[in-house]
Structures are given as C-alpha cells and as structure tokens.
Design an enzyme around this catalytic site. Structure first.
Site, short mmCIF file in Angstrom:
data_model
loop_
_atom_site.label_atom_id
_atom_site.label_comp_id
_atom_site.label_asym_id
_atom_site.label_seq_id
_atom_site.Cartn_x
_atom_site.Cartn_y
_atom_site.Cartn_z
N CYS A 170 -3.84 7.25 -9.84
CA CYS A 170 -5.19 6.92 -9.38
C CYS A 170 -6.23 7.78 -10.11
O CYS A 170 -6.49 7.56 -11.29
CB CYS A 170 -5.29 7.06 -7.87
SG CYS A 170 -6.71 6.22 -7.15
N HIS A 226 -1.09 3.54 -6.42
CA HIS A 226 -0.36 4.63 -5.76
C HIS A 226 1.12 4.26 -5.60
O HIS A 226 1.54 3.77 -4.55
CB HIS A 226 -0.97 4.93 -4.39
CG HIS A 226 -2.30 5.58 -4.45
ND1 HIS A 226 -2.45 6.96 -4.48
CD2 HIS A 226 -3.55 5.06 -4.50
CE1 HIS A 226 -3.74 7.25 -4.54
NE2 HIS A 226 -4.43 6.12 -4.55
N GLU A 286 3.59 6.07 -5.09
CA GLU A 286 4.29 6.91 -4.11
C GLU A 286 4.51 6.20 -2.79
O GLU A 286 5.46 6.50 -2.05
CB GLU A 286 3.54 8.23 -3.89
CG GLU A 286 2.17 8.12 -3.23
CD GLU A 286 1.03 7.97 -4.21
OE1 GLU A 286 -0.11 8.34 -3.85
OE2 GLU A 286 1.26 7.49 -5.34
#
Length: 552
Positions: A381, A507, A509
């Site tokens: 990001c 993102h 994750e």
C-alpha cells in the site's frame, strides 16, 4: 437453525477473548461444523476506520470493504473462513441505525430507549449473521470487560437472546484471569468469582469458564471455581499461556472445550481432525533456519498496528522452516540516523501501509537502501507508493517527486488522488475498500509468484500511481506487473534487476493463512532465506562485490 455461543471477558481487558473465540471456531470446523464469528465492540465509533492505530491497532478489511476490528483477522486465519461487514458491530453503528429508523418514523412516534430499541437492534444483528450464511454455530465475542458501562446494552441483549431462541440453542462462555501472586506463591480465584458475580447480577450465568493463567490449574482450584461460580467442574477450562497463539486450539482441545460446548448445545461431538494444525505447530516449533526482517513503519511502538503483516510473515516463515526475527524500525529514526545504521545486518526489508507524511522520507530511504544493496524488499500500500517516490527521485531523475497526499504543490505528483475521491468530504468508510481484481502481466516476478493471470486482493487507499509518469518509469526499468482489468490502476510494481523487489497497492496480508501463506509473502521470505544462506553482496556504484558472510 444455528446455535449460538457468546464469549464475554472478565477481570482485565485484552484477556484473549478473540483468540478463544477463534480457537473454538477452529475446533468446531475440525469436526466439520460450519462457523461464523461476530464481534460486538462497545465503542461509539461507527467503525475503527478513522481511529489511531496507537489506540486500536490495525484496521482489518473484509472482502466486502468493511473496516473492522483486528479480531476479525484472527477469526479468518483460525477458521479459514472469510468474514463480512455483518461480522463487525459497534455501539456507534447500532445507535446510528436506531436513530436513522427514528428519523424515518419507524417507531411510530414512540420514545426510543436502550430497552427495547437498542437491544432489539443488537439481537437483529446477531440473527442477521445466522440468516446470511446459515452456519451451524455463530460465535459472538462481546468486546470490553464485564462491569464496563459501555458493554451493558450488549450483555442485556444476549441475556434476552437465550429466552427468545431457546435455552439449549445458546451458551455463555466467560474468559477470565487466574493470577499468580508471587508474594503468596499461589493462584487466586477471587477476581474470577467477582467477575462471575457481576455477570450474574445482570442475569447471565456462564456455562463455561475459560481460565487464563501462566501455569496449570490443579484439580482443587477447578473444584473451587466450580463451587463458587456454579459451573460444572468439567466446564472449567484451563487456558495456559503459550508461546504462540496457534497452540491455543490444541490446548483447548486437550481441555475439552469443544466437547463441553457441543454437549451443552446438544450437538454431536464428532471426531476432530486437527492433524494439519498439529503439524503446523510442530513445524513452527522446530525451524531449521534463522532470518531477520526489518519492518520499517510509522507505528512500530505498537505491534498490533501491523498485526496481519506480522502474522503473514510468520506464516511464510513457517512454510520455509524458518524462525523469523522481526526488527521493528521507526521510519523517523532512519530520517535522523540514516538507513545503513538500521539495515546493514538484516536479510530483508518490508514497508507496510500507513497514512500521513510523518516518517515517509525514512521509508523512502529504507527502500533506496534495499534497492541499492540487493536486499529483498516487499512494499504494501503506502510501501508501494514510497517505492514509486524513491524510483522517481533516484532513478527517473525527478528529485522533487512526491505524493499529492504529502505535498499538494509538488511539481511531480507521481502519486495522485483517485479520481473518484476528488469530491469526497467524509473520512470514514469512503476509501477504495474491499476486494478488487488485479490482472498480472506474464513473464514477471508477480506472475511467477501467483501463477495466475487474475487475482483478487483487498484494498484500503485513496491515492494511486499517476499514469502520466508510467512511460517515464518503464523507460528507466521499472515494471508495472499488475493493474486493474482495464489497465488504468497500477496494482503491482517491481524491479527485475534485483533479487526480489516488488510492491503492491493492496493488502495481501489479509488473505494469508497459517496453513497457506500468501504468495507475495512466501516469495519474499524465500528470497530472504536465499540471501541469508548465500554470500553477502554489497552495492558499490551500481556494481556488486562479494564478501564472506559472517556467521551469526
């Protein structure tokens, strides 16, 4: 019809209700029951999207674009099930809904009160989760601590809920603390007794006690808790501190938590299959390699601000049989002392997301150091946006390049506001949020990692790569390897003449799982491990020289 488990917490905050709820979800899924987990947060914010990471930790983004509590990340990772905006409820969202109904005249001129209007709205939200996906069990975590004034409407709502859906369709699980008193050399049950007394005073009798402690509860202690808290002794569950949260499901399975839950709900206690989870924990406990990764960020004083990033790194480390040593580095300290001071002995650099100008130059310096010194680099990001700024300043010969977020009058706004954000006034819930497709270019690092032409990732941003500079970047060796399907929005960038240099606007994750590390994190950790096990290389005027790698 779904069954319902309500998880409350007592004695202290941060007792681990979210991990207990997520662990129970994993144990039920291992028995082939479907599960959904709901978080009821007592704060008056509509959602945590505008809250400081120092106060709340990370904001976890769901696939449908909800900005939610970090506990939803635990729920997804433990159960391997995607949650939605229905799984996150705050006091603010409840009151907002009730007030909007009142403005529309839905209450026919009646006086709007906590009981029944607020409590009815809470119960409706719980039922909505059950109706949406029809899971076998809905687990609901009540945020805060029993005794807090903010939690009272939620506790009253779940008290009423049992009567309305049937006694054998609901159980109450209370997570509490059994502290060890060093001076007395014994554990004390009194705080738990008082916590249960507080819960019973509002009409809720816990069916199961989950006792957090740093050592085992002996049988006599369990019997005492059973007697004073009016809970069967077999429903007094020890949850001893563990070295990793991923051990907790195994601990609770051994203690019989799932068995007691299913018995109370009159459900079949099927044989669990936790073999994969057991293997995961064993692999995590016996790594064959050591690696050190620098996380360069703005909020490094609070690790929860980057919780999903840390977990995703951990998942990839487990997959590569590695023990991860995470070095937390403040971007502002890099600005003051230089990147080499902090990065000279790490094996890789990760720059995560964030907002605001503070520390940005430090992140840019860290990325420059990683690029020039052949350190594996992963940007997420804002980390991608900083990599674009770094390339513009140091390679594309645009020394004054910046993001329009940080410098509105920059002559080279290589990062610009998304067109659809131009007229947005409110901050909350207005970013580009949720799951979007990304088309990956062939013959790129990104494609070699994903092995797919189109992937779907979660986003949370207002700014994008400025396409006016795309040709200037690609002409100097920068590769745009992922875009939106129409090619307009740059999603992934990379530098091919480097062991591993990749950054993404989304993102990743949020999609990583303990038993399935995300491809970008796996690629990063594998590159880190490769560097760790190879002779070190140091950049000198764009050339590399090899040195002996000192053992550490």
């Amino acid at each position: 019809m779904s069954k319902f488990v309500f998880v409350t917490g007592g004695v202290v905050s941060s007792i681990g209700k979210g991990i207990v709820a997520a662990s129970l979800g994993r144990l039920l899924k291992s028995r082939h029951y479907s599960v959904s987990i709901l978080k009821l947060d007592p704060y008056i914010n509509v959602d945590p999207g505008t809250m400081s990471p120092f106060q709340h930790g990370e904001v976890f983004v769901t696939e449908d674009g909800a900005e939610t509590d970090l506990d939803l990340g635990h729920y997804e990772r433990f159960t391997d099930t995607s949650m939605s905006r229905l799984n996150s409820v705050t006091t603010g969202s409840i009151y907002q809904a009730v007030i909007n109904k009142e403005r529309r005249g839905a209450y026919m001129g009646g006086t709007v009160q906590v009981i029944p209007h607020i409590t009815n709205e809470i119960k409706e939200r719980i039922l909505r989760v059950a109706q949406n996906t029809n899971p076998d069990v809905v687990i609901t975590e009540i945020g805060g601590t029993v005794g807090d004034i903010e939690s009272l409407p939620f506790l009253e709502a779940i008290r009423q809920f049992r009567k309305e859906v049937g006694r054998h369709n609901v159980i109450y699980m209370h997570v509490t603390l059994i502290p060890w008193i060093p001076a007395a050399k014994e554990m004390k049950t009194k705080p738990t007794q008082h916590s249960v007394k507080e819960l019973r005073s509002i009409g809720i009798q816990p069916d199961i006690l989950v006792c957090r402690c740093d050592r085992p509860l002996h049988p006599g202690m369990k019997e005492k808790l059973s007697e004073f808290c009016d809970v069967p002794v077999e429903s007094v569950i020890t949850c001893q501190d563990a070295s990793s949260i991923y051990e907790v499901p195994l601990i609770l399975e051994k203690e019989g938590l799932a068995h007691q839950t299913l018995e109370l709900l009159r459900m079949e206690n099927r044989s669990p299959d936790l073999s994969q989870w057991q293997s995961l924990v064993e692999k995590m406990q016996s790594p064959h390699h050591d690696i050190t990764v620098a996380l360069v960020g703005k909020y490094v004083q609070l690790s929860d601000a980057y919780l999903s990033v840390v977990e995703a790194l951990g998942h990839a480390a487990i997959a590569s049989d590695s023990k991860l040593h995470l070095r937390w580095i403040s971007a502002e300290e890099i600005e003051a002392q230089g990147a080499a001071t902090f990065l000279k002995d790490v094996d890789g650099v990760l720059v995560p997301g964030g907002f605001g100008i503070r520390g940005v130059d430090g992140k840019v310096q860290a990325i420059e150091y990683a690029r020039e010194n052949q350190l594996p680099f992963l940007g997420l990001c804002l980390g991608m946006q900083c990599s674009v700024i770094e390339w513009a300043r140091n390679v594309a010969k645009l020394p004054e390049a910046n993001s329009a977020e940080f410098e509105t009058e920059t002559p080279n706004p290589v990062i610009n506001l998304l067109p659809e954000q131009q007229d947005v006034v409110d901050l909350g819930g207005t970013m580009r949020l949720g799951l979007y497709p990304c088309r990956i270019a062939p013959d790129t690092l990104a494609f070699s990692l994903y092995q797919k032409e189109v992937v779907y990732e979660r986003h949370r941003h207002r700014y994008e790569f400025n396409n006016s500079y795309r040709t200037q970047f690609t002409d100097t060796g920068f590769v745009v390897s992922g875009t939106s399907p129409d090619g307009r929005l740059v999603e992934i960038v990379e530098y091919p003449h480097h062991p591993f240099f990749i950054a993404c606007q989304f993102h990743p994750e949020f999609h990583s799982r303990p038993n399935q590390a995300h491809p970008l994190f796996s690629g990063f950790i594998n590159a880190v491990l490769k560097r760790r096990n190879a002779p070190a290389k140091i950049a000198v005027n764009c050339h590399t020289v090899t040195e002996d790698h000192e053992p550490s």
